[in-house]
Design a protein around this motif. Sequence first.
Motif, PDB file in Angstrom:
ATOM      1  N   ALA A 220       0.809  -1.218   0.000  1.00  0.00           N
ATOM      2  CA  ALA A 220       0.000   0.000   0.000  1.00  0.00           C
ATOM      3  C   ALA A 220       0.843   1.270   0.000  1.00  0.00           C
ATOM      4  N   ALA A 221       1.912   1.304   0.786  1.00  0.00           N
ATOM      5  CA  ALA A 221       2.709   2.526   0.889  1.00  0.00           C
ATOM      6  C   ALA A 221       3.352   2.881  -0.449  1.00  0.00           C
ATOM      7  N   GLY A 222       3.936   1.895  -1.107  1.00  0.00           N
ATOM      8  CA  GLY A 222       4.539   2.154  -2.407  1.00  0.00           C
ATOM      9  C   GLY A 222       3.509   2.536  -3.449  1.00  0.00           C
ATOM     10  N   PHE A 223       2.347   1.903  -3.373  1.00  0.00           N
ATOM     11  CA  PHE A 223       1.273   2.217  -4.317  1.00  0.00           C
ATOM     12  C   PHE A 223       0.789   3.649  -4.124  1.00  0.00           C
ATOM     13  N   LEU A 224       0.621   4.055  -2.872  1.00  0.00           N
ATOM     14  CA  LEU A 224       0.205   5.425  -2.591  1.00  0.00           C
ATOM     15  C   LEU A 224       1.261   6.414  -3.065  1.00  0.00           C
ATOM     16  N   ALA A 225       2.529   6.100  -2.821  1.00  0.00           N
ATOM     17  CA  ALA A 225       3.605   6.997  -3.254  1.00  0.00           C
ATOM     18  C   ALA A 225       3.584   7.176  -4.767  1.00  0.00           C
ATOM     19  N   ALA A 226       3.416   6.079  -5.497  1.00  0.00           N
ATOM     20  CA  ALA A 226       3.363   6.169  -6.956  1.00  0.00           C
ATOM     21  C   ALA A 226       2.149   6.974  -7.412  1.00  0.00           C
ATOM     22  N   SER A 227       1.014   6.772  -6.753  1.00  0.00           N
ATOM     23  CA  SER A 227      -0.209   7.488  -7.130  1.00  0.00           C
ATOM     24  C   SER A 227      -0.074   8.984  -6.880  1.00  0.00           C
ATOM     25  N   LEU A 228       0.469   9.354  -5.727  1.00  0.00           N
ATOM     26  CA  LEU A 228       0.649  10.772  -5.417  1.00  0.00           C
ATOM     27  C   LEU A 228       1.699  11.395  -6.327  1.00  0.00           C
ATOM     28  N   GLY A 229       2.728  10.628  -6.651  1.00  0.00           N
ATOM     29  CA  GLY A 229       3.725  11.138  -7.583  1.00  0.00           C
ATOM     30  C   GLY A 229       3.126  11.433  -8.943  1.00  0.00           C
ATOM     31  N   LEU A 230       2.268  10.539  -9.432  1.00  0.00           N
ATOM     32  CA  LEU A 230       1.606  10.779 -10.711  1.00  0.00           C
ATOM     33  C   LEU A 230       0.755  12.044 -10.666  1.00  0.00           C
ATOM     34  N   SER A 231       0.087  12.262  -9.542  1.00  0.00           N
ATOM     35  CA  SER A 231      -0.781  13.436  -9.446  1.00  0.00           C
ATOM     36  C   SER A 231       0.017  14.735  -9.490  1.00  0.00           C
ATOM     37  N   ARG A 232       1.304  14.665  -9.111  1.00  0.00           N
ATOM     38  CA  ARG A 232       2.162  15.857  -9.172  1.00  0.00           C
ATOM     39  C   ARG A 232       2.791  16.033 -10.549  1.00  0.00           C
TER      40      ARG A 232
END
Length: 272
Positions: A220-232
């Motif tokens: 979950a943590a890595g998935f969230l990091a990737a998702s937030l990175g994409l949003s930026r």
Amino acid sequence: MPSTTEITVQQLSRLVGLPDAPVLIDVRIDEDYQADPRLLPASCRRNFRTVANWAGEFTGSRVVIICQKGQKLSQGVAAWLRHEGIEAESLEGGFEAWAAAKAPLVMAGAIPPRDDKGRTVWVTRARPKVDRIACPWLIRRFVDPEAVFLFVDAAEVPAVADRFSAVPFDIDNVFWSHRGERCTFDTMIEEFGLASEALDRLALIVRAADTARLDLVPQAAGFLAASLGLSRMFRDDLEQLEAGMLLYDAFFRWCRDATEETHNWPSGSKPS
């Protein structure tokens, strides 16, 4: 000798949900469809009698045709498409074989009405992070590959839904939204009847990342990091969605095929 004009249930099931999956066309007669109104994932309905009129829509695509038993209707339509220069196969055993294998099927009654171009239209809040990328991915890979997604200001979602005949999702007080501790992605898997080991595993990752419960699953943590990175990385929500499709494709393949695989850097021989 294996048929060159048919595809087996096992072969097709390995392609469903992938970005390069073939176009699936259901040509069952109305009586058979009404007796079991479920569809293979991402498939569309067409009338076998009018194949000459709609064949051109699929020029350049790989197509699999599904009828009830994989006999005259699907084989005839596939042959007609091949005559038109389209790569087409029929599903061996048809819908009955697919259902008997307990392969995934979509509840057709859960699919919203389509627009005049045959697409479902959805609307949600702008600036997606997790659930609002997860749901479009699920819809495009398993329900409607041509689905349209509108991202607008949160306050305008209900009005846009009303004016543009779009289906609102992932906002408060609508059908397609969070239910208790489960997120909208969970709701869609349940309502479309798409529960499977791979999608359920992916849903847990999405739920953990979307609801700040990173302890639910290690990914979950890595998935969230990737998702937030994409949003930026993207100002345009649709560009972000296209990039996010690849992220979800990768996690789906991991959930389906690679959960037991590990990786380590080879240590090589010990120095003397």
